[in-house]
Write a protein that holds these residues in place. Structure first.
Motif, short mmCIF file in Angstrom:
data_model
loop_
_atom_site.label_atom_id
_atom_site.label_comp_id
_atom_site.label_asym_id
_atom_site.label_seq_id
_atom_site.Cartn_x
_atom_site.Cartn_y
_atom_site.Cartn_z
N SER A 160 -3.35 23.56 -0.99
CA SER A 160 -3.86 23.26 -2.33
C SER A 160 -2.98 22.22 -3.02
O SER A 160 -3.49 21.27 -3.64
N ASP A 161 -1.66 22.40 -2.89
CA ASP A 161 -0.77 21.41 -3.51
C ASP A 161 -0.95 20.05 -2.86
O ASP A 161 -1.00 19.00 -3.54
N LEU A 162 -1.05 20.06 -1.52
CA LEU A 162 -1.21 18.81 -0.79
C LEU A 162 -2.51 18.12 -1.18
O LEU A 162 -2.56 16.91 -1.43
N LEU A 163 -3.59 18.91 -1.28
CA LEU A 163 -4.88 18.33 -1.60
C LEU A 163 -4.89 17.74 -3.01
O LEU A 163 -5.37 16.62 -3.23
N VAL A 185 -8.18 18.60 3.27
CA VAL A 185 -9.34 19.50 3.28
C VAL A 185 -9.42 20.21 4.62
O VAL A 185 -9.70 21.42 4.69
N ASP A 186 -9.17 19.48 5.70
CA ASP A 186 -9.21 20.11 7.03
C ASP A 186 -8.16 21.20 7.16
O ASP A 186 -8.41 22.26 7.74
N SER A 187 -6.98 20.93 6.63
CA SER A 187 -5.93 21.95 6.72
C SER A 187 -6.30 23.18 5.92
O SER A 187 -5.93 24.30 6.28
N ALA A 188 -7.07 22.99 4.83
CA ALA A 188 -7.51 24.15 4.03
C ALA A 188 -8.45 25.02 4.84
O ALA A 188 -8.52 26.23 4.64
N MET A 247 0.85 -1.19 0.00
CA MET A 247 0.00 0.00 0.00
C MET A 247 0.88 1.24 0.00
O MET A 247 1.77 1.36 0.81
N SER A 248 0.61 2.12 -0.89
CA SER A 248 1.41 3.34 -0.99
C SER A 248 1.15 4.22 0.21
O SER A 248 0.01 4.37 0.65
N SER A 249 2.25 4.81 0.73
CA SER A 249 2.07 5.70 1.89
C SER A 249 1.57 7.06 1.47
O SER A 249 1.05 7.81 2.27
N GLY A 250 1.73 7.44 0.20
CA GLY A 250 1.23 8.73 -0.29
C GLY A 250 2.09 9.87 0.19
O GLY A 250 2.95 9.72 1.06
N PRO A 251 1.89 11.04 -0.37
CA PRO A 251 2.66 12.22 0.03
C PRO A 251 2.30 12.64 1.45
O PRO A 251 1.16 12.63 1.85
N ARG A 252 3.33 13.01 2.22
CA ARG A 252 3.12 13.40 3.61
C ARG A 252 3.72 14.76 3.91
O ARG A 252 3.98 15.08 5.05
N GLN A 253 3.92 15.60 2.87
CA GLN A 253 4.61 16.89 3.10
C GLN A 253 3.64 17.86 3.77
O GLN A 253 2.87 18.53 3.11
N THR A 254 3.69 17.87 5.08
CA THR A 254 2.78 18.75 5.81
C THR A 254 3.13 20.21 5.66
O THR A 254 2.31 21.07 5.95
N SER A 255 4.33 20.51 5.20
CA SER A 255 4.72 21.91 5.04
C SER A 255 4.25 22.48 3.72
O SER A 255 4.36 23.67 3.48
N ALA A 256 3.77 21.62 2.80
CA ALA A 256 3.34 22.10 1.49
C ALA A 256 2.06 22.90 1.64
O ALA A 256 1.26 22.66 2.54
N PRO A 257 1.79 23.88 0.75
CA PRO A 257 0.52 24.61 0.77
C PRO A 257 -0.63 23.62 0.66
O PRO A 257 -0.53 22.59 0.00
N LEU A 306 -8.40 8.28 1.07
CA LEU A 306 -9.47 9.22 1.41
C LEU A 306 -9.18 9.93 2.72
O LEU A 306 -9.47 11.13 2.89
N SER A 307 -8.60 9.22 3.68
CA SER A 307 -8.25 9.82 4.96
C SER A 307 -7.25 10.95 4.78
O SER A 307 -7.39 12.03 5.35
N ARG A 308 -6.23 10.73 3.92
CA ARG A 308 -5.23 11.78 3.69
C ARG A 308 -5.87 12.95 2.94
O ARG A 308 -5.54 14.12 3.19
N LEU A 309 -6.78 12.64 2.02
CA LEU A 309 -7.46 13.72 1.30
C LEU A 309 -8.29 14.58 2.25
O LEU A 309 -8.26 15.83 2.18
N LEU A 310 -8.99 13.94 3.16
CA LEU A 310 -9.80 14.69 4.12
C LEU A 310 -8.93 15.52 5.05
O LEU A 310 -9.31 16.63 5.46
#
Length: 481
Positions: A13-16, A102-105, A1-11, A95-99
């Motif tokens: 919009s880019d993260l989403l 959204v929360d950070s937005a 399972m891919s861990s996906g991008p985890r760059q919490t410092s990214a803007p 979906l969890s990472r996507l949400l």
């Protein structure tokens, strides 16, 4: 399972968008295993991502529109997690990472990394919910969210449609967007809170605007709550539950109030046939007035009856007697009540009324005299109707006397009446016995209590049974012109 991008410092919009791209990969790999309704939800989710990408490239995009799209992305993501979380763990993680993006937005604390099955649920009584939003995806999401909780949801794409719905259905809670083309949410809110039948309906404003002045304006206009887009679905459920409970309490109170009004009307209509309006009102507004007992009152007493009624009734059929007596008593009752007298009882063809209880007025004696004059004047019309129906003409004698009596509830706990006890009652009866047809006799006590000017005949003294002293009475001929 891919861990996906985890760059919490990214803007955000880019993260989403990166998380959205990862989710699309997961979806493409598993789409053949998904049910049709889940594939439809994914397509709407990706459509929202496309709109968001366009808005982020457009310098003229406003926050409200962006929040609307984010609300749709969040809504479909939440529902997909509920549907697929236990059977598609890779998609659930994406979906969890996507949400979380959204929360950070929206500058919310991320809490979406819990599996959907562990999230807190809000249970409430099912309600009838009206969701008002000009964006179709937001309306669909609201309907899907709330229908899963057992609510009945109707939607409106604008203010005019929302008001028509309120006019046709009993709505428990309104979810209201502010920015709509035909009629904005502020105007809809104003009309709801000004309408006598809608004002108690809870209104929850859901908007992408987060300026404090706008929030205060809505609350002052009557909004029950204000949620930001993209809203937290658990928080929305909690607010809806509270709104439904408020509406239910209001509905129960309104039903209870209507029942009280119906009961009071019934009591007035029923007991008003036997008691004066003043006595009924006194009982309804002061329940302790039902207790046995009374107090000393200065009153003017009236007694009247039809001269020779026994002889007249012997010559008529029973139905004719009833017609004649009811016509007379009906007319006299209206006159006495119009002069604010209290009818104590009907004794055959006789009427006993009192002026000064249960409510005392300074002109009690004057009203009693004017009432007696009006009663004698009304006899001409009563006799005209009697002649037209072949009934005999009648005449009445009326007596007035003023004195102190005990006024109150007389009888027993099982059967009582509002009545009057005292020597002046007997005196009045004796004066009435001495009156001729068409005559009004008043005692000296009543003459002394009068404030107005009246024409009276010569006084005469009466010696009556049961009373030692002579009674001085005067015939009243009319008011001074």
């Amino acid at each position: 399972m891919s861990s996906g991008p985890r760059q919490t410092s990214a803007p955000w919009s880019d993260l989403l968008l990166r998380n959205m791209a990862e989710l699309r990969e997961q979806y493409n790999a598993a789409s053949a295993q998904l049910e049709a309704h889940s594939r439809d939800d994914f397509e709407k989710l990706f459509d929202g991502a496309g709109k968001l990408n366009e808005m982020l490239r457009d310098p003229d995009s406003n926050r409200h529109d962006v929040m609307n799209v984010l609300s749709a992305i969040r809504g479909y993501s939440e529902m997909l997690r509920e549907d697929l979380g236990t059977v598609q763990p890779d998609i659930d993680a994406a979906l969890s990472r996507l949400l979380k993006a959204v929360d950070s937005a929206n500058n919310e604390s991320a809490s979406t990394d819990q599996p959907a099955r562990a999230r807190r649920t809000i249970t409430s009584e099912p309600g009838f919910i009206l969701a008002v939003d000009d964006l179709q995806e937001n309306r669909e999401l609201a309907a899907r969210y709330l229908s899963r909780s057992g609510h009945i949801v109707v939607t409106a794409s604008g203010g005019e449609e929302a008001l028509r719905t309120l006019d046709q259905a009993d709505v428990d809670v309104v979810l209201l967007d502010l920015m709509m083309p035909d009629m904005d949410g502020h105007e809809v809110l104003r009309r709801i809170k000004e309408h006598p039948e809608w004002r108690a309906t809870p209104v929850i404003v859901i908007s992408g605007r987060q300026d404090m002045d706008g929030i205060i304006e809505c609350i002052e206009a009557g909004a029950d709550d204000y949620l930001f887009k993209p809203f937290n679905p658990v928080l929305l459920q909690a607010r809806i539950k509270a709104g439904i409970e408020r509406k239910r309490w209001h509905d129960r109170e309104e039903l209870y109030r209507q029942q009280l009004e119906r009961n009071e009307k019934f009591i007035r209509a029923t007991f008003g046939r036997y008691l004066s309006d003043e006595i009924v009102t006194d009982i309804l507004e002061r329940p302790e007035g039902l207790e046995l007992g009374g107090d000393l009152r200065r009153v003017t007493i009236m007694m009247s009856d039809i001269r020779g009624f026994t002889t007249i009734s012997e010559q008529l059929a029973p139905a004719q007697v009833v017609t004649l007596i009811n016509r007379y008593l009906g007319a006299m009752t209206d006159i006495i009540m119009a002069h604010q007298g209290t009818i104590d009882e009907f004794i055959g063809d006789a009427i006993l009324a009192v002026f000064g209880a249960p409510q005392r007025r300074d002109d009690d004696a004057d009203r009693a005299v004017r009432c007696a004059l009006a009663m004698q004047d009304a006899m001409a019309d009563i006799n005209r109707r009697n002649r037209e129906e072949g009934l005999p003409e009648i005449s009445t004698g009326i007596a007035l006397n003023t004195g102190d009596v005990i006024a109150g509830n007389i009888g027993s706990e099982r059967r009582s009446k509002y009545g009057f006890v005292g020597h002046p009652m007997n005196v009045t009866s004796r004066i009435e016995d001495a009156s001729d047809g068409g005559e009004i006799l008043i005692a000296a006590s009543t003459l002394e209590a009068l404030q107005g000017d009246y024409r009276t005949g010569p006084g005469r003294e009466l010696k009556v049974k049961g009373i030692d002293e002579l009674l001085t009475v005067h015939p009243v001929l009319g008011e001074q012109l």
